[in-house]
Design an enzyme around this catalytic site. Structure first.
Site, PDB file in Angstrom:
ATOM      1  N   ARG A  20      33.926  48.186  31.347  1.00 57.13           N
ATOM      2  CA  ARG A  20      34.475  47.136  32.208  1.00 57.13           C
ATOM      3  C   ARG A  20      35.750  47.635  32.861  1.00 57.13           C
ATOM      4  NH1 ARG A  20      34.562  41.462  29.054  1.00 57.13           N
ATOM      5  NH2 ARG A  20      36.360  41.278  30.413  1.00 57.13           N
ATOM      6  N   ARG A  49      39.212  28.002  28.609  1.00 51.07           N
ATOM      7  CA  ARG A  49      40.343  28.888  28.393  1.00 51.07           C
ATOM      8  C   ARG A  49      41.678  28.186  28.664  1.00 51.07           C
ATOM      9  NH1 ARG A  49      37.198  33.977  29.451  1.00 51.07           N
ATOM     10  NH2 ARG A  49      38.492  35.761  29.053  1.00 51.07           N
ATOM     11  N   ARG A  62      35.446  50.150  24.348  1.00 57.18           N
ATOM     12  CA  ARG A  62      34.213  49.367  24.507  1.00 57.18           C
ATOM     13  C   ARG A  62      33.394  49.792  25.730  1.00 57.18           C
ATOM     14  NH1 ARG A  62      34.937  42.898  24.404  1.00 57.18           N
ATOM     15  NH2 ARG A  62      36.133  43.159  26.320  1.00 57.18           N
ATOM     16  N   ARG A  85      45.728  40.197  29.979  1.00 56.36           N
ATOM     17  CA  ARG A  85      44.700  39.289  29.431  1.00 56.36           C
ATOM     18  C   ARG A  85      45.175  38.653  28.128  1.00 56.36           C
ATOM     19  NH1 ARG A  85      39.936  43.266  29.118  1.00 56.36           N
ATOM     20  NH2 ARG A  85      38.621  41.519  28.506  1.00 56.36           N
ATOM     21  N   LYS A 127      33.447  37.788  20.806  1.00 63.14           N
ATOM     22  CA  LYS A 127      32.751  36.553  21.187  1.00 63.14           C
ATOM     23  C   LYS A 127      31.377  36.858  21.800  1.00 63.14           C
ATOM     24  CE  LYS A 127      36.012  35.137  24.037  1.00 63.14           C
ATOM     25  NZ  LYS A 127      37.017  36.219  23.981  1.00 63.14           N
TER      26      LYS A 127
HETATM   27  P1  AMP Z   1      35.621  37.654  29.889  1.00 65.69           P
HETATM   28  O1  AMP Z   1      34.391  38.453  30.156  1.00 65.69           O
HETATM   29  O2  AMP Z   1      35.334  36.355  29.190  1.00 65.69           O
HETATM   30  O3  AMP Z   1      36.707  38.446  29.214  1.00 65.69           O
HETATM   31  O4  AMP Z   1      36.192  37.239  31.323  1.00 65.69           O
HETATM   32  C1  AMP Z   1      36.579  38.223  32.267  1.00 65.69           C
HETATM   33  C2  AMP Z   1      37.556  37.629  33.279  1.00 65.69           C
HETATM   34  O5  AMP Z   1      36.932  36.533  33.967  1.00 65.69           O
HETATM   35  C3  AMP Z   1      38.821  37.030  32.678  1.00 65.69           C
HETATM   36  O6  AMP Z   1      39.822  38.009  32.444  1.00 65.69           O
HETATM   37  C4  AMP Z   1      39.214  36.037  33.767  1.00 65.69           C
HETATM   38  O7  AMP Z   1      39.775  36.700  34.878  1.00 65.69           O
HETATM   39  C5  AMP Z   1      37.867  35.493  34.220  1.00 65.69           C
HETATM   40  N1  AMP Z   1      37.451  34.309  33.419  1.00 65.69           N
HETATM   41  C6  AMP Z   1      36.368  34.217  32.593  1.00 65.69           C
HETATM   42  N2  AMP Z   1      36.266  33.002  32.036  1.00 65.69           N
HETATM   43  C7  AMP Z   1      37.321  32.285  32.522  1.00 65.69           C
HETATM   44  C8  AMP Z   1      37.778  30.950  32.315  1.00 65.69           C
HETATM   45  N3  AMP Z   1      37.140  30.112  31.485  1.00 65.69           N
HETATM   46  N4  AMP Z   1      38.892  30.562  32.987  1.00 65.69           N
HETATM   47  C9  AMP Z   1      39.546  31.381  33.832  1.00 65.69           C
HETATM   48  N5  AMP Z   1      39.176  32.658  34.052  1.00 65.69           N
HETATM   49  C10 AMP Z   1      38.064  33.118  33.423  1.00 65.69           C
END
Ligand code: AMP
Length: 219
Positions: free
Chosen positions: A160, A87, A126, A171, A14
């Site tokens: 990360r 989400r 990654r 996740r 994404k």
């Molecule tokens: P991402 O970089 O999108 O994978 O997000 C990293 C982490 O941020 C996720 O594993 C969640 O802990 C938190 N997070 C990001 N976006 C959301 C969302 N829309 N709702 C809830 N938690 C989020």
């Protein structure tokens, strides 16, 4: 200008596709994950509140991310790419309310389909550039010179903390329990489109581009 959601599990690509759309079409990426990581890096109250939750791979509360998105959208502009938001169904409803209030329209939801085995491979290899956010992978897309970003020359390459096999399991479970129902939700709204997220990055970008060019017809 079109507003779209990129939907898919962690590692589906994404963020990579959102960055390409920003460059190719001048759209604006709204990544709640990046906003939260920035809060952690800056050491804000919000950052301290979410740090542990994110390290475990769990979702933060709906209220937090809805607030972040609302603030960013209030800064104006259209042509948003929602990356990692919504989400949950509650977040999806909140986004619909926000859009209605601001007179904006959600044009398409693009589901990036990938299988779980490929995700583990992708996510665990990654790394990104801490300076310009370019994304690399140990096997499929390493930097040309070891330890140096191709795009900006920075040596600040980072992994990360939540990109490890154990956290990825959490996740993924969060994705299947709380986020995947959005596929049916947006299908019912007539907004869902799917692309093969396992194809080569440029092929995925072309598939998304073709969909977006048709948006006035398909919306
Ligand atoms: P991402 O970089 O999108 O994978 O997000 C990293 C982490 O941020 C996720 O594993 C969640 O802990 C938190 N997070 C990001 N976006 C959301 C969302 N829309 N709702 C809830 N938690 C989020």
């Amino acid at each position: 200008m079109v507003n779209i959601i990129l939907l898919g599990p962690p590692g589906a690509g994404k963020g990579t596709q959102a960055k390409r759309l920003e460059e190719a079409r001048g759209m604006v990426q709204l990544s709640t994950g990046d906003m939260l990581k920035e809060a952690i890096a800056k050491g804000t109250d919000l950052g301290r509140q979410v740090e542990g939750i994110m390290a475990r791979g769990e979702l933060v509360t709906d209220a937090i991310v809805i607030g972040l998105i609302e603030a960013k959208m209030a800064q104006g502009g259209d042509g948003f790419i929602f990356d990692g938001f919504p989400r949950t169904l509650k977040q999806a409803d909140a986004l619909a309310d926000l859009m209605a209030r601001t007179g904006a329209r959600l044009d398409a939801v693009i589901e990036m389909q990938v299988d779980d085995a490929a995700l583990v491979e992708r996510v665990s290899g990654r790394y990104t550039c801490g300076n310009c956010a370019a994304v690399y992978h140990d096997k499929s897309h390493p930097t040309k010179a070891a330890g140096v970003c191709d795009a900006c020359g920075s040596t600040n390459l980072k992994r990360r903390p939540d990109d490890n096999a154990e956290t990825l399991k959490v996740r993924l479970m969060e994705y299947y329990k709380k986020t995947s129902p959005l596929i049916g939700y947006y299908y019912a709204k007539g907004l869902l489109h799917s692309v093969d997220g396992l194809a080569e990055v440029g092929v995925v970008a072309d598939a998304i581009g073709t969909l977006l060019d048709k948006v006035p017809e398909i919306a």
